[in-house]
Design a protein around this motif. Sequence first.
Motif, mmCIF file in Angstrom:
data_model
loop_
_atom_site.group_PDB
_atom_site.id
_atom_site.type_symbol
_atom_site.label_atom_id
_atom_site.label_comp_id
_atom_site.label_asym_id
_atom_site.label_seq_id
_atom_site.Cartn_x
_atom_site.Cartn_y
_atom_site.Cartn_z
ATOM 1 N N VAL A 146 31.687 33.178 30.360
ATOM 2 C CA VAL A 146 31.135 33.200 29.011
ATOM 3 C C VAL A 146 31.059 34.654 28.571
ATOM 4 O O VAL A 146 30.968 35.561 29.399
ATOM 5 C CB VAL A 146 29.731 32.552 28.939
ATOM 6 N N ARG A 198 29.663 31.909 35.117
ATOM 7 C CA ARG A 198 28.533 30.985 35.282
ATOM 8 C C ARG A 198 28.506 30.472 36.712
ATOM 9 O O ARG A 198 29.511 30.045 37.254
ATOM 10 C CB ARG A 198 28.656 29.820 34.300
ATOM 11 N N LYS A 199 27.331 30.503 37.318
ATOM 12 C CA LYS A 199 27.195 30.044 38.702
ATOM 13 C C LYS A 199 27.286 28.521 38.749
ATOM 14 O O LYS A 199 26.762 27.833 37.888
ATOM 15 C CB LYS A 199 25.884 30.530 39.292
ATOM 16 N N THR A 249 32.494 28.168 40.984
ATOM 17 C CA THR A 249 32.452 29.624 40.923
ATOM 18 C C THR A 249 32.418 30.222 42.318
ATOM 19 O O THR A 249 31.526 29.893 43.113
ATOM 20 C CB THR A 249 31.218 30.100 40.134
#
Length: 279
Positions: A71, A133-134, A138
């Motif tokens: 993001v 983003r976790k 990821t």
Amino acid sequence: MTLRTPSPGSTPPASDDGNPKACTGRPVQLIDMVFPGDANHHGTLFGGVALAHMDKVAFLAASRHGRAPFVTASCEKIDFAAPAREGDMVEVTGRVVRVGSSSLDVEVELVAEGPVTGERNVCTRGRFAMVARKGPDTRLPLPPIAPDESAGEAAWGGALRLAEMVFPGQTNHYGTLYGGDALRMMGKAAFIAATRHVRRVLVMASSDRIDFVAPIGEGDMVELVAQVKMTGRSSIRVAVELWSEALLTGERRHAATALFTLVSVDPEGHPLPLNSPSA
């Protein structure tokens, strides 16, 4: 008509110590035309459209490097030094310049180019901070930047390469890229490659059979590879291949191939020999 195919991309493998191997900083490039709907009341590219192009390229460059759901976190101050006018091509290039544990920076440059004159002006540059983003998709830390490798680029034989993104509004009821949008992308790539090759006013004359051999899903990156194959008295033929790339895995698939014929025309729309003076 077939171009040479590079090996499919993949998620960077881990090194012996368990950390991800370095990824090359190969840039991602988008080229678009400035149509009236993209221009403001001054007849120049609307700033919001320019920023949207830049953010898209930053996202694609980040995703291709880190293979994670990114993001946009922020961008530095962006100054518009020169306008892009109606009818110009805008070339937007993004390259990863810094990598942290879960974030990276992408430097993006937007250049305006006169299709016939070839005159180029840097309109703006920006630096976008992208954060992964976790989640289960990821893998952290993100891979570091490795030196550029020219071998992969040479495999395409100097062909024009353009990147695009498949958004929900471009998909059909099956969730795959609508054929009409695929044709629009391929036709645009053919036009840009041909125009850069001969620097003339060109119109589309025909397209040979187009085969769609694999679907392109929503959220995939689309890469178009366009190469001039033949130049005639007033016409030019361009082969275009369309590739899909899954941003999280790097898996690449050849999705379509087409051959387009474009013709040089004078102000009245009549064919104009390519070796004659420009009108």
